[in-house]
Design an enzyme around this catalytic site. Structure first.
Site, PDB file in Angstrom:
ATOM      1  N   ASP A  77       8.764 -14.382  -2.911  1.00 15.34           N
ATOM      2  CA  ASP A  77       9.722 -15.329  -2.353  1.00 15.34           C
ATOM      3  C   ASP A  77       9.105 -16.203  -1.255  1.00 15.34           C
ATOM      4  O   ASP A  77       9.480 -17.356  -1.090  1.00 15.34           O
ATOM      5  CB  ASP A  77      10.952 -14.590  -1.809  1.00 15.34           C
ATOM      6  CG  ASP A  77      11.878 -14.111  -2.943  1.00 15.34           C
ATOM      7  OD1 ASP A  77      11.580 -14.414  -4.117  1.00 15.34           O
ATOM      8  OD2 ASP A  77      12.884 -13.439  -2.651  1.00 15.34           O
ATOM      9  N   GLY A  78       8.144 -15.647  -0.513  1.00 12.16           N
ATOM     10  CA  GLY A  78       7.473 -16.429   0.534  1.00 12.16           C
ATOM     11  C   GLY A  78       6.732 -17.625  -0.057  1.00 12.16           C
ATOM     12  O   GLY A  78       6.789 -18.742   0.474  1.00 12.16           O
ATOM     13  N   ASP A 180      18.738 -11.272  21.112  1.00  9.30           N
ATOM     14  CA  ASP A 180      17.320 -11.563  20.878  1.00  9.30           C
ATOM     15  C   ASP A 180      17.170 -12.815  20.015  1.00  9.30           C
ATOM     16  O   ASP A 180      16.084 -13.374  19.919  1.00  9.30           O
ATOM     17  CB  ASP A 180      16.640 -10.381  20.170  1.00  9.30           C
ATOM     18  CG  ASP A 180      16.410  -9.206  21.120  1.00  9.30           C
ATOM     19  OD1 ASP A 180      16.758  -9.330  22.315  1.00  9.30           O
ATOM     20  OD2 ASP A 180      15.897  -8.169  20.671  1.00  9.30           O
ATOM     21  N   LEU A 195      20.416 -10.543   6.264  1.00 12.64           N
ATOM     22  CA  LEU A 195      20.928  -9.249   5.794  1.00 12.64           C
ATOM     23  C   LEU A 195      20.410  -8.097   6.650  1.00 12.64           C
ATOM     24  O   LEU A 195      21.150  -7.166   6.968  1.00 12.64           O
ATOM     25  CB  LEU A 195      20.527  -9.041   4.329  1.00 12.64           C
ATOM     26  CG  LEU A 195      21.075  -7.795   3.637  1.00 12.64           C
ATOM     27  CD1 LEU A 195      22.588  -7.862   3.489  1.00 12.64           C
ATOM     28  CD2 LEU A 195      20.421  -7.603   2.277  1.00 12.64           C
TER      29      LEU A 195
END
Length: 294
Positions: A77-78, A180, A195
């Site tokens: 996916d990257g 954060d 997710l």
């Protein structure tokens, strides 16, 4: 078998040195189909020099200087996200060939690549258009591509202190997140970083974005789902006086006080899916739902 000419632009992961058999298979299938092949220069060098593969390319291209009927992304996916950042508004459908672990975007197995490439010639495929989130700043623009297919994450820069993100939707104040970070996700990105921070799974084609805090300092903060027509304005304060904006994982450093505006990009990314592709089947498989047979 006589085919019409189709042009393919090939992108790939240059770190997968053990995948040469799968890559050879894709290249030989394209060659048998009489396809015109254009290869991303960095990937071309990797195939030639590192994998010693003899690539019969019609052209080698740099940057966004290409045109094709289809883009093939060889990797996970990257790699797909990187290919999408080069396709941009060209409207070229992207076919994700999965060369590693199970991917949501790259879901075509190289073992039956002949079947999938043949299907493109017979118009036996579906195209899903996926929305992008565009980020703009009130100061100098980002150096890299400013649209995300998965998510835009506003993150603290150092390990010590949180950031404070004041969020407004369509000019109406929503909340100030002390956390954060904050992840603004498309439906495509809902099964990624969002997710893992407790964001909802959003089915592709649903016209919404979600906003999820990363490690919020208040326990009553919950993810929120917004229409993708919304304009999201974010003002960030940080003790370290700067913060990061990660656009599909590509980080850009921002100074405190930078105002960010996020909205749906004016174009979509087109993803090629098998005609028989069933989203819920692949979701169940990837989430391993039902795998526990107690």
């Amino acid at each position: 078998m006589e085919h019409r000419k189709l042009r393919f632009a090939l992108f790939g992961n240059i770190y997968q040195t053990n995948k040469s058999a799968s890559i050879q298979k894709v290249l030989s299938t394209l060659s048998e189909l009489g396809a015109e092949l254009y290869v991303d220069a960095e990937y071309y060098d990797f195939l030639k020099d590192d994998l010693q593969i003899n690539v019969h390319a019609d052209n080698v291209f740099y940057g966004n200087d290409f045109d094709a009927d289809f883009v093939i992304s060889m990797g996970g996916d990257g790699t797909f996200l990187k290919a999408a950042s080069r396709v941009r508004e060209k409207n070229i459908p992207i076919l994700g060939v999965n060369m590693g672990r199970l991917g949501f975007l790259s879901d075509i197995n190289p073992d039956n690549i002949e079947h999938h490439l043949e299907a493109l010639y017979h118009d036996d495929f579906a195209i899903q258009s996926r929305a992008l989130i565009k980020v703009e700043t009130d100061v100098e623009p980002f150096e890299g591509y400013n649209c995300a297919l998965n998510e835009v994450a506003i993150l603290k820069r150092d390990t010590a202190s949180m950031i404070s993100v004041r969020a407004s939707i369509n000019g109406q104040y929503l909340n100030t997140y002390q956390a954060d970070g904050l992840v603004i996700s498309t439906p495509t990105g809902s099964t990624a970083y969002s997710l893992s921070n407790g964001g909802p799974i959003i089915v592709p084609g649903t016209k919404v974005f979600s906003m999820t805090a990363v490690a919020p300092h208040s326990l009553n903060v919950r993810p929120i789902v917004l229409p993708d027509s919304a304009v999201i304005e974010l003002d960030v304060e940080s003790r370290s006086h700067n913060f990061l904006v990660a656009i599909d994982g590509r980080s850009e450093k921002c100074k405190e006080g930078t105002k960010l505006t996020l909205r749906r990009a004016p174009y979509d990314i087109n993803v090629v899916k098998r005609a028989e592709h069933r989203y819920f089947d692949s979701l169940r498989e990837k989430m391993m739902w039902g795998a526990d047979q107690r």
